[in-house]
Design a protein around this motif. Structure first.
Motif, PDB file in Angstrom:
ATOM      1  N   GLY A  46       0.818  -1.208   0.000  1.00 28.51           N
ATOM      2  CA  GLY A  46       0.000   0.000   0.000  1.00 28.51           C
ATOM      3  C   GLY A  46       0.851   1.257   0.000  1.00 28.51           C
ATOM      4  O   GLY A  46       0.574   2.227  -0.718  1.00 28.51           O
ATOM      5  N   ALA A  47       1.917   1.245   0.802  1.00 29.60           N
ATOM      6  CA  ALA A  47       2.813   2.396   0.871  1.00 29.60           C
ATOM      7  C   ALA A  47       3.545   2.605  -0.454  1.00 29.60           C
ATOM      8  O   ALA A  47       3.677   3.743  -0.935  1.00 29.60           O
ATOM      9  N   VAL A  48       4.011   1.516  -1.051  1.00 28.38           N
ATOM     10  CA  VAL A  48       4.703   1.604  -2.342  1.00 28.38           C
ATOM     11  C   VAL A  48       3.772   2.169  -3.407  1.00 28.38           C
ATOM     12  O   VAL A  48       4.163   3.028  -4.213  1.00 28.38           O
ATOM     13  N   ASN A  49       2.521   1.709  -3.411  1.00 31.09           N
ATOM     14  CA  ASN A  49       1.585   2.187  -4.420  1.00 31.09           C
ATOM     15  C   ASN A  49       1.259   3.663  -4.251  1.00 31.09           C
ATOM     16  O   ASN A  49       1.085   4.403  -5.222  1.00 31.09           O
ATOM     17  N   LEU A  50       1.192   4.098  -3.000  1.00 34.55           N
ATOM     18  CA  LEU A  50       0.956   5.513  -2.717  1.00 34.55           C
ATOM     19  C   LEU A  50       2.087   6.366  -3.283  1.00 34.55           C
ATOM     20  O   LEU A  50       1.854   7.401  -3.924  1.00 34.55           O
ATOM     21  N   VAL A  51       3.317   5.929  -3.075  1.00 38.99           N
ATOM     22  CA  VAL A  51       4.475   6.664  -3.586  1.00 38.99           C
ATOM     23  C   VAL A  51       4.497   6.637  -5.111  1.00 38.99           C
ATOM     24  O   VAL A  51       4.772   7.656  -5.762  1.00 38.99           O
ATOM     25  N   LEU A  52       4.214   5.471  -5.693  1.00 40.19           N
ATOM     26  CA  LEU A  52       4.208   5.352  -7.152  1.00 40.19           C
ATOM     27  C   LEU A  52       3.204   6.311  -7.787  1.00 40.19           C
ATOM     28  O   LEU A  52       3.494   6.960  -8.794  1.00 40.19           O
ATOM     29  N   TYR A  53       2.018   6.385  -7.185  1.00 42.87           N
ATOM     30  CA  TYR A  53       0.973   7.222  -7.772  1.00 42.87           C
ATOM     31  C   TYR A  53       1.290   8.707  -7.629  1.00 42.87           C
ATOM     32  O   TYR A  53       1.165   9.476  -8.597  1.00 42.87           O
ATOM     33  N   THR A  54       1.684   9.110  -6.433  1.00 40.28           N
ATOM     34  CA  THR A  54       1.848  10.543  -6.169  1.00 40.28           C
ATOM     35  C   THR A  54       3.185  11.093  -6.645  1.00 40.28           C
ATOM     36  O   THR A  54       3.270  12.240  -7.103  1.00 40.28           O
ATOM     37  N   SER A  55       4.248  10.272  -6.555  1.00 37.02           N
ATOM     38  CA  SER A  55       5.591  10.783  -6.807  1.00 37.02           C
ATOM     39  C   SER A  55       6.239  10.290  -8.087  1.00 37.02           C
ATOM     40  O   SER A  55       7.301  10.782  -8.470  1.00 37.02           O
ATOM     41  N   VAL A  56       5.619   9.308  -8.731  1.00 37.31           N
ATOM     42  CA  VAL A  56       6.170   8.781  -9.985  1.00 37.31           C
ATOM     43  C   VAL A  56       5.187   9.001 -11.134  1.00 37.31           C
ATOM     44  O   VAL A  56       5.464   9.750 -12.068  1.00 37.31           O
ATOM     45  N   TYR A  57       4.030   8.353 -11.042  1.00 34.00           N
ATOM     46  CA  TYR A  57       3.058   8.416 -12.134  1.00 34.00           C
ATOM     47  C   TYR A  57       2.573   9.841 -12.406  1.00 34.00           C
ATOM     48  O   TYR A  57       2.596  10.311 -13.554  1.00 34.00           O
ATOM     49  N   THR A  58       2.137  10.547 -11.365  1.00 34.31           N
ATOM     50  CA  THR A  58       1.566  11.881 -11.575  1.00 34.31           C
ATOM     51  C   THR A  58       2.551  12.875 -12.181  1.00 34.31           C
ATOM     52  O   THR A  58       2.221  13.542 -13.174  1.00 34.31           O
ATOM     53  N   PRO A  59       3.780  13.000 -11.665  1.00 35.93           N
ATOM     54  CA  PRO A  59       4.730  13.916 -12.314  1.00 35.93           C
ATOM     55  C   PRO A  59       5.102  13.488 -13.736  1.00 35.93           C
ATOM     56  O   PRO A  59       5.358  14.343 -14.598  1.00 35.93           O
ATOM     57  N   MET A  60       5.136  12.174 -13.984  1.00 37.62           N
ATOM     58  CA  MET A  60       5.531  11.675 -15.306  1.00 37.62           C
ATOM     59  C   MET A  60       4.545  12.073 -16.395  1.00 37.62           C
ATOM     60  O   MET A  60       4.901  12.112 -17.580  1.00 37.62           O
ATOM     61  N   LYS A  61       3.309  12.370 -16.026  1.00 42.05           N
ATOM     62  CA  LYS A  61       2.294  12.708 -17.030  1.00 42.05           C
ATOM     63  C   LYS A  61       2.667  13.946 -17.844  1.00 42.05           C
ATOM     64  O   LYS A  61       2.216  14.104 -18.974  1.00 42.05           O
ATOM     65  N   ARG A  62       3.493  14.817 -17.288  1.00 39.97           N
ATOM     66  CA  ARG A  62       3.926  16.012 -18.010  1.00 39.97           C
ATOM     67  C   ARG A  62       5.288  15.826 -18.691  1.00 39.97           C
ATOM     68  O   ARG A  62       5.772  16.742 -19.346  1.00 39.97           O
ATOM     69  N   LEU A  63       5.879  14.632 -18.514  1.00 37.18           N
ATOM     70  CA  LEU A  63       7.238  14.427 -19.007  1.00 37.18           C
ATOM     71  C   LEU A  63       7.340  13.414 -20.140  1.00 37.18           C
ATOM     72  O   LEU A  63       8.067  13.638 -21.112  1.00 37.18           O
ATOM     73  N   THR A  64       6.643  12.290 -20.018  1.00 41.99           N
ATOM     74  CA  THR A  64       6.838  11.202 -20.976  1.00 41.99           C
ATOM     75  C   THR A  64       5.605  10.307 -21.048  1.00 41.99           C
ATOM     76  O   THR A  64       4.871  10.173 -20.057  1.00 41.99           O
ATOM     77  N   ILE A  65       5.424   9.659 -22.198  1.00 44.73           N
ATOM     78  CA  ILE A  65       4.293   8.740 -22.371  1.00 44.73           C
ATOM     79  C   ILE A  65       4.463   7.467 -21.544  1.00 44.73           C
ATOM     80  O   ILE A  65       3.501   6.706 -21.374  1.00 44.73           O
ATOM     81  N   VAL A  66       5.662   7.261 -21.000  1.00 46.03           N
ATOM     82  CA  VAL A  66       5.878   6.101 -20.131  1.00 46.03           C
ATOM     83  C   VAL A  66       4.975   6.169 -18.904  1.00 46.03           C
ATOM     84  O   VAL A  66       4.769   5.172 -18.210  1.00 46.03           O
ATOM     85  N   ASN A  67       4.380   7.320 -18.653  1.00 43.23           N
ATOM     86  CA  ASN A  67       3.470   7.451 -17.514  1.00 43.23           C
ATOM     87  C   ASN A  67       2.330   6.442 -17.577  1.00 43.23           C
ATOM     88  O   ASN A  67       1.841   5.999 -16.539  1.00 43.23           O
ATOM     89  N   THR A  68       1.919   6.072 -18.780  1.00 40.62           N
ATOM     90  CA  THR A  68       0.808   5.115 -18.906  1.00 40.62           C
ATOM     91  C   THR A  68       1.206   3.748 -18.360  1.00 40.62           C
ATOM     92  O   THR A  68       0.411   3.074 -17.689  1.00 40.62           O
ATOM     93  N   TRP A  69       2.438   3.328 -18.628  1.00 35.57           N
ATOM     94  CA  TRP A  69       2.919   2.052 -18.094  1.00 35.57           C
ATOM     95  C   TRP A  69       3.077   2.129 -16.579  1.00 35.57           C
ATOM     96  O   TRP A  69       2.748   1.180 -15.876  1.00 35.57           O
ATOM     97  N   ALA A  70       3.565   3.266 -16.082  1.00 37.75           N
ATOM     98  CA  ALA A  70       3.683   3.443 -14.634  1.00 37.75           C
ATOM     99  C   ALA A  70       2.304   3.415 -13.980  1.00 37.75           C
ATOM    100  O   ALA A  70       2.111   2.819 -12.911  1.00 37.75           O
ATOM    101  N   GLY A  71       1.332   4.051 -14.620  1.00 41.12           N
ATOM    102  CA  GLY A  71      -0.025   4.044 -14.096  1.00 41.12           C
ATOM    103  C   GLY A  71      -0.633   2.659 -14.091  1.00 41.12           C
ATOM    104  O   GLY A  71      -1.422   2.316 -13.192  1.00 41.12           O
ATOM    105  N   ALA A  72      -0.269   1.842 -15.083  1.00 39.67           N
ATOM    106  CA  ALA A  72      -0.775   0.472 -15.130  1.00 39.67           C
ATOM    107  C   ALA A  72      -0.236  -0.354 -13.965  1.00 39.67           C
ATOM    108  O   ALA A  72      -0.935  -1.216 -13.430  1.00 39.67           O
ATOM    109  N   VAL A  73       1.004  -0.099 -13.565  1.00 39.92           N
ATOM    110  CA  VAL A  73       1.571  -0.782 -12.397  1.00 39.92           C
ATOM    111  C   VAL A  73       0.787  -0.391 -11.146  1.00 39.92           C
ATOM    112  O   VAL A  73       0.449  -1.240 -10.315  1.00 39.92           O
ATOM    113  N   VAL A  74       0.478   0.903 -11.032  1.00 36.26           N
ATOM    114  CA  VAL A  74      -0.310   1.383  -9.890  1.00 36.26           C
ATOM    115  C   VAL A  74      -1.655   0.659  -9.833  1.00 36.26           C
ATOM    116  O   VAL A  74      -2.119   0.250  -8.754  1.00 36.26           O
TER     117      VAL A  74
END
Length: 246
Positions: A46-74
């Motif tokens: 649960g803690a890992v997923n919280l970090v992935l969503y808030t600190s990895v996936y969300t910022p990546m949305k403005r940087l790279t299309i890889v955000n979709t794969w990161a979001g799928a992991v979430v």
């Protein structure tokens, strides 16, 4: 964005401080409940997923299309949390469920984002549908096909009976068909059809998986009864205790 402009934080109905405070309290309470009510593995996921969503996936949305794969992991981690809560470990069934959630998100989100391209573009979000439409269509078809393989893998690794592979095939087949139509002629109509079917597809697949699951508990119960019977006839107390623990 049009689809988010009426959210309460955007409209100023709550302050940023109020929002972050609520998020911190909710997150801390949620992880604490997982730890106390389930186990450390569930809380860690649960803690890992919280970090992935808030600190990895969300910022990546403005940087790279890889955000979709990161979001799928979430999106794939919640069934791992549930499995870990029940079993205390991540066995084959957990990974099959996570794989289903992971693959499903691509036809689901890519078809959704297709009709929101102007909105995402204005907001500065780098989505496949905006920056690489051809890749968006290919990925959608690719992961729709993957659903067939994942559902066929479940009985192979003894998570479900073969009924699941057979029952899920028509639904996965129709998902592939809609993804193919989207791949051939990506427009508002084909993307909407795929998106709305994806809303039905996932709960149906998971329901079929539950119906066709292997009943390990029944085998354990039979083993327990056999050991107890043997214990009555002279078996050791250690054997009975061992069966109860496992």
């Amino acid at each position: 964005m049009d689809r988010t402009k009426n959210r309460i934080l955007v409209r100023g109905l709550v302050s940023p401080l109020h929002a972050i405070s609520f998020a911190i309290v909710s997150s801390t309470a949620g992880i604490g409940m997982l730890y106390c009510g389930a186990n450390g593995l569930a809380a860690a996921l649960g803690a890992v997923n919280l970090v992935l969503y808030t600190s990895v996936y969300t910022p990546m949305k403005r940087l790279t299309i890889v955000n979709t794969w990161a979001g799928a992991v979430v999106g794939a981690i919640p069934p791992l949390i549930g499995w870990a809560s029940c079993e205390g470990q991540l066995s084959a069934g957990a990974w099959v469920m996570a794989a289903i959630l992971y693959a499903w998100q691509f036809p689901h989100f890519n078809s959704l984002s297709w009709n929101l391209r102007p909105d995402y573009s204005r907001a500065g979000y780098r989505m496949m549908a905006v920056t690489d439409p051809d890749l968006c269509r290919r990925v959608t078809l690719r992961y729709s096909l993957a659903m067939v393989g994942i559902c066929t893998l479940a009985p192979v690794i003894d998570v479900t009976t073969w009924t699941f592979a057979a029952d899920s095939l028509p639904f996965n087949g129709y998902l592939v068909y809609l993804a193919w139509k989207f791949y051939q002629d990506a427009d508002s109509k084909s993307s909407r059809k795929l998106f709305f079917f994806s809303l039905i597809h996932l709960p149906v697949i998971l329901t079929l998986m539950i119906i066709s699951k292997k009943h390990y508990g029944r085998n354990k119960k039979a083993e327990f009864v056999a050991v107890v019977s043997e214990g009555i006839d002279g078996g050791t107390r250690d054997q009975i205790s061992s069966t109860l623990v496992t």
